[in-house]
Design an enzyme around this catalytic site. Sequence first.
Site, PDB file in Angstrom:
ATOM      1  CB  CYS A 142      -0.930  -0.036   1.213  1.00  0.00           C
ATOM      2  SG  CYS A 142      -1.792   1.510   1.483  1.00  0.00           S
ATOM      3  N   GLY A 157       1.544   0.827  -3.993  1.00  0.00           N
ATOM      4  CA  GLY A 157       0.108   0.599  -4.126  1.00  0.00           C
ATOM      5  C   GLY A 157      -0.668   1.887  -3.934  1.00  0.00           C
ATOM      6  CB  CYS A 158      -3.276   2.708  -1.408  1.00  0.00           C
ATOM      7  SG  CYS A 158      -3.432   1.020  -0.842  1.00  0.00           S
ATOM      8  CE  LYS A 181      -4.928   4.125  -6.098  1.00  0.00           C
ATOM      9  NZ  LYS A 181      -5.398   2.772  -5.997  1.00  0.00           N
ATOM     10  CE1 TYR A 237     -10.246  -1.390  -6.504  1.00  0.00           C
ATOM     11  CE2 TYR A 237     -10.425  -3.770  -6.745  1.00  0.00           C
ATOM     12  CZ  TYR A 237     -10.789  -2.597  -6.108  1.00  0.00           C
ATOM     13  OH  TYR A 237     -11.660  -2.645  -5.074  1.00  0.00           O
ATOM     14  CB  VAL A 238      -3.364  -2.774 -10.888  1.00  0.00           C
ATOM     15  CG1 VAL A 238      -1.977  -2.246 -11.175  1.00  0.00           C
ATOM     16  CG2 VAL A 238      -3.469  -3.236  -9.443  1.00  0.00           C
ATOM     17  CD  GLU A 264      -6.947   2.200  -8.823  1.00  0.00           C
ATOM     18  OE1 GLU A 264      -7.909   2.332  -8.079  1.00  0.00           O
ATOM     19  OE2 GLU A 264      -5.839   1.774  -8.419  1.00  0.00           O
ATOM     20  CG  PHE A 313     -15.736  -3.639  -9.721  1.00  0.00           C
ATOM     21  CD1 PHE A 313     -16.018  -2.853  -8.611  1.00  0.00           C
ATOM     22  CD2 PHE A 313     -14.467  -4.160  -9.860  1.00  0.00           C
ATOM     23  CE1 PHE A 313     -15.042  -2.590  -7.667  1.00  0.00           C
ATOM     24  CE2 PHE A 313     -13.486  -3.904  -8.923  1.00  0.00           C
ATOM     25  CZ  PHE A 313     -13.777  -3.122  -7.820  1.00  0.00           C
ATOM     26  CE  LYS A 329      -5.416 -14.459  -3.427  1.00  0.00           C
ATOM     27  NZ  LYS A 329      -5.660 -13.169  -2.862  1.00  0.00           N
ATOM     28  CG  HIS A 381     -27.887  22.613  -3.019  1.00  0.00           C
ATOM     29  ND1 HIS A 381     -28.033  21.754  -4.094  1.00  0.00           N
ATOM     30  CD2 HIS A 381     -27.961  23.884  -3.519  1.00  0.00           C
ATOM     31  CE1 HIS A 381     -28.202  22.469  -5.191  1.00  0.00           C
ATOM     32  NE2 HIS A 381     -28.155  23.759  -4.876  1.00  0.00           N
ATOM     33  CD  GLU A 411     -27.548  18.486  -3.811  1.00  0.00           C
ATOM     34  OE1 GLU A 411     -28.572  18.857  -3.225  1.00  0.00           O
ATOM     35  OE2 GLU A 411     -26.757  19.271  -4.366  1.00  0.00           O
TER      36      GLU A 411
HETATM   37  P1  FAD Z   1       1.337  -6.218   1.861  1.00  0.00           P
HETATM   38  O1  FAD Z   1       0.990  -4.811   2.163  1.00  0.00           O
HETATM   39  O2  FAD Z   1       1.645  -6.536   0.449  1.00  0.00           O
HETATM   40  O3  FAD Z   1       2.556  -6.609   2.804  1.00  0.00           O
HETATM   41  C1  FAD Z   1       3.228  -7.819   2.723  1.00  0.00           C
HETATM   42  C2  FAD Z   1       4.689  -7.597   3.113  1.00  0.00           C
HETATM   43  O4  FAD Z   1       5.313  -8.845   3.378  1.00  0.00           O
HETATM   44  C3  FAD Z   1       5.489  -6.949   2.000  1.00  0.00           C
HETATM   45  O5  FAD Z   1       6.287  -5.912   2.506  1.00  0.00           O
HETATM   46  C4  FAD Z   1       6.356  -8.085   1.484  1.00  0.00           C
HETATM   47  O6  FAD Z   1       7.546  -7.625   0.901  1.00  0.00           O
HETATM   48  C5  FAD Z   1       6.582  -8.860   2.762  1.00  0.00           C
HETATM   49  N1  FAD Z   1       6.970 -10.257   2.589  1.00  0.00           N
HETATM   50  C6  FAD Z   1       6.526 -11.138   1.681  1.00  0.00           C
HETATM   51  N2  FAD Z   1       7.076 -12.337   1.902  1.00  0.00           N
HETATM   52  C7  FAD Z   1       7.872 -12.201   2.990  1.00  0.00           C
HETATM   53  C8  FAD Z   1       8.689 -13.107   3.716  1.00  0.00           C
HETATM   54  N3  FAD Z   1       8.765 -14.396   3.398  1.00  0.00           N
HETATM   55  N4  FAD Z   1       9.396 -12.638   4.767  1.00  0.00           N
HETATM   56  C9  FAD Z   1       9.324 -11.342   5.131  1.00  0.00           C
HETATM   57  N5  FAD Z   1       8.544 -10.455   4.474  1.00  0.00           N
HETATM   58  C10 FAD Z   1       7.814 -10.887   3.414  1.00  0.00           C
HETATM   59  N6  FAD Z   1      -5.952  -1.136  -1.531  1.00  0.00           N
HETATM   60  C11 FAD Z   1      -6.793  -0.169  -1.091  1.00  0.00           C
HETATM   61  O7  FAD Z   1      -7.462  -0.370  -0.086  1.00  0.00           O
HETATM   62  N7  FAD Z   1      -6.890   1.022  -1.734  1.00  0.00           N
HETATM   63  C12 FAD Z   1      -6.159   1.308  -2.832  1.00  0.00           C
HETATM   64  O8  FAD Z   1      -6.279   2.382  -3.398  1.00  0.00           O
HETATM   65  C13 FAD Z   1      -5.270   0.322  -3.312  1.00  0.00           C
HETATM   66  N8  FAD Z   1      -4.499   0.569  -4.379  1.00  0.00           N
HETATM   67  C14 FAD Z   1      -3.613  -0.375  -4.802  1.00  0.00           C
HETATM   68  C15 FAD Z   1      -2.831  -0.087  -5.906  1.00  0.00           C
HETATM   69  C16 FAD Z   1      -1.938  -1.009  -6.371  1.00  0.00           C
HETATM   70  C17 FAD Z   1      -1.077  -0.684  -7.550  1.00  0.00           C
HETATM   71  C18 FAD Z   1      -1.827  -2.266  -5.721  1.00  0.00           C
HETATM   72  C19 FAD Z   1      -0.847  -3.283  -6.206  1.00  0.00           C
HETATM   73  C20 FAD Z   1      -2.596  -2.570  -4.628  1.00  0.00           C
HETATM   74  C21 FAD Z   1      -3.511  -1.618  -4.158  1.00  0.00           C
HETATM   75  N9  FAD Z   1      -4.326  -1.865  -3.057  1.00  0.00           N
HETATM   76  C22 FAD Z   1      -5.198  -0.915  -2.618  1.00  0.00           C
HETATM   77  C23 FAD Z   1      -4.275  -3.154  -2.345  1.00  0.00           C
HETATM   78  C24 FAD Z   1      -3.444  -3.034  -1.055  1.00  0.00           C
HETATM   79  O9  FAD Z   1      -2.170  -2.494  -1.333  1.00  0.00           O
HETATM   80  C25 FAD Z   1      -3.292  -4.416  -0.419  1.00  0.00           C
HETATM   81  O10 FAD Z   1      -4.575  -4.967  -0.251  1.00  0.00           O
HETATM   82  C26 FAD Z   1      -2.603  -4.361   0.930  1.00  0.00           C
HETATM   83  O11 FAD Z   1      -1.334  -3.785   0.824  1.00  0.00           O
HETATM   84  C27 FAD Z   1      -2.497  -5.777   1.490  1.00  0.00           C
HETATM   85  O12 FAD Z   1      -1.820  -5.763   2.714  1.00  0.00           O
HETATM   86  P2  FAD Z   1      -1.059  -7.073   3.248  1.00  0.00           P
HETATM   87  O13 FAD Z   1      -0.624  -6.730   4.628  1.00  0.00           O
HETATM   88  O14 FAD Z   1      -1.883  -8.254   3.032  1.00  0.00           O
HETATM   89  O15 FAD Z   1       0.198  -7.220   2.297  1.00  0.00           O
HETATM   90  P1  NAP Z   2      -7.136  -8.535 -10.740  1.00  0.00           P
HETATM   91  O1  NAP Z   2      -8.289  -7.841 -10.105  1.00  0.00           O
HETATM   92  O2  NAP Z   2      -6.888  -9.931 -10.430  1.00  0.00           O
HETATM   93  O3  NAP Z   2      -7.311  -8.361 -12.326  1.00  0.00           O
HETATM   94  C1  NAP Z   2      -6.433  -8.926 -13.239  1.00  0.00           C
HETATM   95  C2  NAP Z   2      -6.713  -8.366 -14.635  1.00  0.00           C
HETATM   96  O4  NAP Z   2      -5.743  -8.866 -15.538  1.00  0.00           O
HETATM   97  C3  NAP Z   2      -8.058  -8.774 -15.178  1.00  0.00           C
HETATM   98  O5  NAP Z   2      -8.551  -7.745 -15.975  1.00  0.00           O
HETATM   99  C4  NAP Z   2      -7.710 -10.014 -16.017  1.00  0.00           C
HETATM  100  O6  NAP Z   2      -8.585 -10.235 -17.087  1.00  0.00           O
HETATM  101  C5  NAP Z   2      -6.371  -9.603 -16.571  1.00  0.00           C
HETATM  102  N1  NAP Z   2      -5.526 -10.759 -16.921  1.00  0.00           N
HETATM  103  C6  NAP Z   2      -5.217 -11.799 -16.118  1.00  0.00           C
HETATM  104  N2  NAP Z   2      -4.390 -12.642 -16.771  1.00  0.00           N
HETATM  105  C7  NAP Z   2      -4.173 -12.111 -17.996  1.00  0.00           C
HETATM  106  C8  NAP Z   2      -3.411 -12.517 -19.115  1.00  0.00           C
HETATM  107  N3  NAP Z   2      -2.706 -13.637 -19.091  1.00  0.00           N
HETATM  108  N4  NAP Z   2      -3.418 -11.738 -20.202  1.00  0.00           N
HETATM  109  C9  NAP Z   2      -4.131 -10.591 -20.227  1.00  0.00           C
HETATM  110  N5  NAP Z   2      -4.883 -10.162 -19.206  1.00  0.00           N
HETATM  111  C10 NAP Z   2      -4.900 -10.909 -18.102  1.00  0.00           C
HETATM  112  O7  NAP Z   2      -5.777  -7.788 -10.432  1.00  0.00           O
HETATM  113  P2  NAP Z   2      -5.297  -6.331 -10.105  1.00  0.00           P
HETATM  114  O8  NAP Z   2      -5.907  -5.289 -10.966  1.00  0.00           O
HETATM  115  O9  NAP Z   2      -3.844  -6.479 -10.127  1.00  0.00           O
HETATM  116  O10 NAP Z   2      -5.796  -6.079  -8.621  1.00  0.00           O
HETATM  117  C11 NAP Z   2      -5.382  -6.918  -7.564  1.00  0.00           C
HETATM  118  C12 NAP Z   2      -6.110  -6.539  -6.314  1.00  0.00           C
HETATM  119  O11 NAP Z   2      -5.538  -5.356  -5.777  1.00  0.00           O
HETATM  120  C13 NAP Z   2      -7.572  -6.213  -6.545  1.00  0.00           C
HETATM  121  O12 NAP Z   2      -8.362  -7.356  -6.342  1.00  0.00           O
HETATM  122  C14 NAP Z   2      -7.849  -5.143  -5.540  1.00  0.00           C
HETATM  123  O13 NAP Z   2      -8.475  -5.680  -4.398  1.00  0.00           O
HETATM  124  C15 NAP Z   2      -6.508  -4.574  -5.150  1.00  0.00           C
HETATM  125  N6  NAP Z   2      -6.457  -3.185  -5.642  1.00  0.00           N
HETATM  126  C16 NAP Z   2      -7.283  -2.270  -5.096  1.00  0.00           C
HETATM  127  C17 NAP Z   2      -7.289  -0.976  -5.568  1.00  0.00           C
HETATM  128  C18 NAP Z   2      -8.210   0.028  -4.970  1.00  0.00           C
HETATM  129  O14 NAP Z   2      -8.752  -0.204  -3.911  1.00  0.00           O
HETATM  130  N7  NAP Z   2      -8.435   1.155  -5.629  1.00  0.00           N
HETATM  131  C19 NAP Z   2      -6.462  -0.629  -6.607  1.00  0.00           C
HETATM  132  C20 NAP Z   2      -5.626  -1.583  -7.154  1.00  0.00           C
HETATM  133  C21 NAP Z   2      -5.643  -2.866  -6.658  1.00  0.00           C
HETATM  134  P3  NAP Z   2      -9.835 -11.255 -17.027  1.00  0.00           P
HETATM  135  O15 NAP Z   2     -10.976 -10.456 -16.446  1.00  0.00           O
HETATM  136  O16 NAP Z   2     -10.017 -11.641 -18.420  1.00  0.00           O
HETATM  137  O17 NAP Z   2      -9.435 -12.398 -16.133  1.00  0.00           O
END
Ligand code: FAD
Ligand code: NAP
Length: 650
Positions: free
Chosen positions: A213, A217-218, A221, A354-355, A358, A382, A468, A625, A630
Site C-alpha cells: 500500500c 500501491g494505494c 497510485k 483495478y491496477v 487506475e 464489479f 491463497k 447542497h 446529495e
Molecule cells: P502487503 O501490504 O503486500 O505486505 C506484505 C509484506 O510482506 C510486504 O512488505 C512483502 O515484501 C513482505 N513479505 C513477503 N514475503 C515475505 C517473507 N517471506 N518474509 C518477510 N517479508 C515478506 N488497496 C486499497 O485499499 N486502496 C487502494 O487504493 C489500493 N491501491 C492499490 C494499488 C496497487 C497498484 C496495488 C498493487 C494494490 C492496491 N491496493 C489498494 C491493495 C493493497 O495495497 C493491499 O490490499 C494491501 O497492501 C495488502 O496488505 P497485506 O498486509 O496483506 O500485504
Molecule cells: P485482478 O483484479 O486480479 O485483475 C487482473 C486483470 O488482468 C483482469 O482484468 C484479467 O482479465 C487480466 N488478466 C489476467 N491474466 C491475464 C493474461 N494472461 N493476459 C491478459 N490479461 C490478463 O488484479 P489487479 O488489478 O492487479 O488487482 C489486484 C487486487 O488489488 C484487486 O483485487 C484489488 O483488491 C486490489 N487493488 C485495489 C485498488 C483500490 O482499492 N483502488 C487498486 C488496485 C488494486 P480477465 O478479467 O479476463 O481475467
Amino acid sequence: MGNSVKKGKVVIANENQVKSLRLYKAAVGDQDVRKPQIRSYKIDEKELRTYGTKKERSPLDTNIQQFICSNEVVIFSKTTCENCAKVKDHFDELNIPYFAVELDLINNGQSLEKELMETMETALPSVFVKEKLIGDYSDIVQLTKEGLFQKLLEGKEDKPKEDRYDYDLIVIGGGSGGLAASKEAANYGKKVLVLDYVTPSPSGTTWGLGGTCVNVGCIPKKLMHQAALLRQALKDSSKYGWKIEDNVEHNWDVMTDSIQNYIGSLNWNYRLGLVQNKVKYENGYGEFVEPHKIKSTNRKGKVKFFTAEKFLIATGERPRYLGIPGDKEYCITSDDLFSLPYCPGKTLVVGASYVALECAGFLAGLGLDVTVMVRSILLRGFDQQMAEKIGEHMEEHGVKFIKHFVPTKIEQIEAGTPGKLKVTSQSTDGTEITEEYNTVLLAIGRDACTRTIGLDIPGVKINEKTGKIPVNDEEQTNVPHVYAIGDVLEGKLELTPVAIQAGRLLARRLYGNSTLKCDYINVPTTVFTPLEYGACGLSEENAILKYGEENIEVYHSYFWPLEWTVPSRDNNKCYAKVICNIKDNERVVGFHVLAPNAGEITQGFAAAIKCGVTKEQLDCTIGIHPVCAEIFTTLSVTKRSGGDIMQAGC
Ligand code: FAD
Ligand code: NAP
C-alpha cells in the site's frame, strides 16, 4: 559505582565527560573496553517485552556503550522530556544513584538518540541497569512495584525461567495487515517480532518497510491520480478566470521524487511506530524451518532463527507476469512504475482491472499516449454497467482500448529510458497484431507470496492453484497456531483497510479477550480511475442472482457536478445507482457512484449500509447542497420504469 555518578543527582554528560570516559577506557587498556554485550534478561513472561531480549545486537555507538559499561544505572534522557523527568524523580525518591545523559545538551546527542532507537529500538527515556536495557518510565514503575528493580540492582534478580519460545507472536510480512496486527499484539504486552523483506522485482526495484500500500500501491497510485487530476483542473481553470501559460508541462522526475520522498517519510514513521510499540523488527525473509521456528535471511545472506508460540502470515502478493518471451526482461509492473526514473512515454497497459485502469488513467491524465489491452471485460467482479461507463469516459479522455487481445511476445527494438519495444499480440480468434511502445506495464493480477515460505513444514494448507490460504472466520489456518490475514487470504477482498482491520481484531481476540471478528461483508471500495468509481455491497448482476430480478428495485440518475458546469465538460457522465431489496423494506444492498471524489462519498454511505439503511431513509435524509452526494437523497427514477435520468444542471 563510577566516579561520575552522584547519588540521587542528575549528571549531565557533556563533551568533556565523554572525552574523559574515552581517556579512562584508553588508560585501562583495550581489554576493558568491552564489546557490545547487552545480555538477555527475563523475569517473567509478562515482562518479557520490557527487556533487551535480542541475543545478538549490532555494535552500539561507542559513546553509548561507554556510558552503559561505566555506570550501573544510566538514563538516556532529554531535559525537555516529561517522562525522562519522571524517571529521574522516581530514582531520586528511591535514593538510587544514576548517570543521566542529557542528549539535548551534548553535541552528538541527536546521533546518539538515533543510534539508540535504531540499534536498541528504544525511545527516551531509556534506562539501562547493569548493562541491561530495562525500558522506559512505565517499565521502571512496574518493576519497582513488583520489587524486581531493587532485586536487579542488588544483583539478586530471579533467574529467568527457561522460555519455550523467543516470541509470543511472529508476524511474517510488514505490510498493512502485519504491522497493524503486530503493534496491537504488543500493546497487550506480548513479545512480538515482525519480519519484512522485499524481494526485488525482475527490474530490480525494491522499497522500504510498510508493504504494498505505502510503497507500490494505494499511496503512490492516489498521488499520481492527483497529479493527473491537477492537469484537468488546470484546463478547467481558464474558464474560472485563471490565465495559464499555453506550454504548461509535466515533469515526471519531479513528481516521482516528491512522491518517493513522502513515501520515505512514511517508511520511517512505520519503523518508529514499531519501536514505540516495542515490536521487534527484522529486515529478513522469513520461512518456516520447524512448526514453531522460522529462519530469517537478510539481504546479505545472514541467517537468524526465531521461535514463537503463534505465527501470522501477512506476506501479501506480488505482480504476476505473462510467461511469454520478453516479459520479465522488458516489461514493468506497478512495483516499478511509481519510482520509474524516467517518464514511461507511449505505454501499453496489459490487464483491465483495478491496477490496470487506475494506472492507465493517471498516465493518460499526465498527457501520455496510453493503450489498454483487455483480455475479456473491464473490472471483472464489479457492476458491469459501471465498468462500461468507466471505459467510455476513459476513451473519451484519450485512452485507447484493444479488446480481446493478449500479448504473445515482447521484443526490444531500442534500449533506453524509455527504450522502444515491439509487442506482438493475438486476439481470441487468432488474429495477430504488432505495435511499438516505449513501455509495457503488466497489470494482470497478483500472486500470493505463500509458496516459498515453508508453509508445508507446519502443514498449512494453501489452495494449490491460487496459492491463497484458506482460513476460518477467525483468520486461523488449518494449523491452529498459524494465522493469516490480508491479501494472502482465499476469497477475501484485497484492500488495505481490510488487512488492517483483520490484523487488529485478530490480535485483540488472541490477546485481549475480544470476540469481535472481521466483517468482510459490504466492504466499500473505490477505483481511482479518472472518473472515480465508489461501490459498496452487491453489483446489479449479483443482486439479481441473489434476490431475483423481480425482487430488486434499482434507482438511478446521471448528474453533473456543479464545478464542471462552468468549464462545460463531461455533462451527464457522473452516475448514481442504489439497488434495493424489495422484500426487505427496500433495504439498500448495492451502492454505486461514478463521480469526482467517489471514495469520499462512498465512505459515509458504507456506514449507513452497515446500519441497514433503506431507500425510505435515504429519501428522508436532507441533502447537502450543492454537492454530488446529495443525488442519493433524491433518487426517484427506477431502472424498471425506463424514466429519463439525464440532468440539465444542479
Ligand atoms: P502487503 O501490504 O503486500 O505486505 C506484505 C509484506 O510482506 C510486504 O512488505 C512483502 O515484501 C513482505 N513479505 C513477503 N514475503 C515475505 C517473507 N517471506 N518474509 C518477510 N517479508 C515478506 N488497496 C486499497 O485499499 N486502496 C487502494 O487504493 C489500493 N491501491 C492499490 C494499488 C496497487 C497498484 C496495488 C498493487 C494494490 C492496491 N491496493 C489498494 C491493495 C493493497 O495495497 C493491499 O490490499 C494491501 O497492501 C495488502 O496488505 P497485506 O498486509 O496483506 O500485504
Ligand atoms: P485482478 O483484479 O486480479 O485483475 C487482473 C486483470 O488482468 C483482469 O482484468 C484479467 O482479465 C487480466 N488478466 C489476467 N491474466 C491475464 C493474461 N494472461 N493476459 C491478459 N490479461 C490478463 O488484479 P489487479 O488489478 O492487479 O488487482 C489486484 C487486487 O488489488 C484487486 O483485487 C484489488 O483488491 C486490489 N487493488 C485495489 C485498488 C483500490 O482499492 N483502488 C487498486 C488496485 C488494486 P480477465 O478479467 O479476463 O481475467
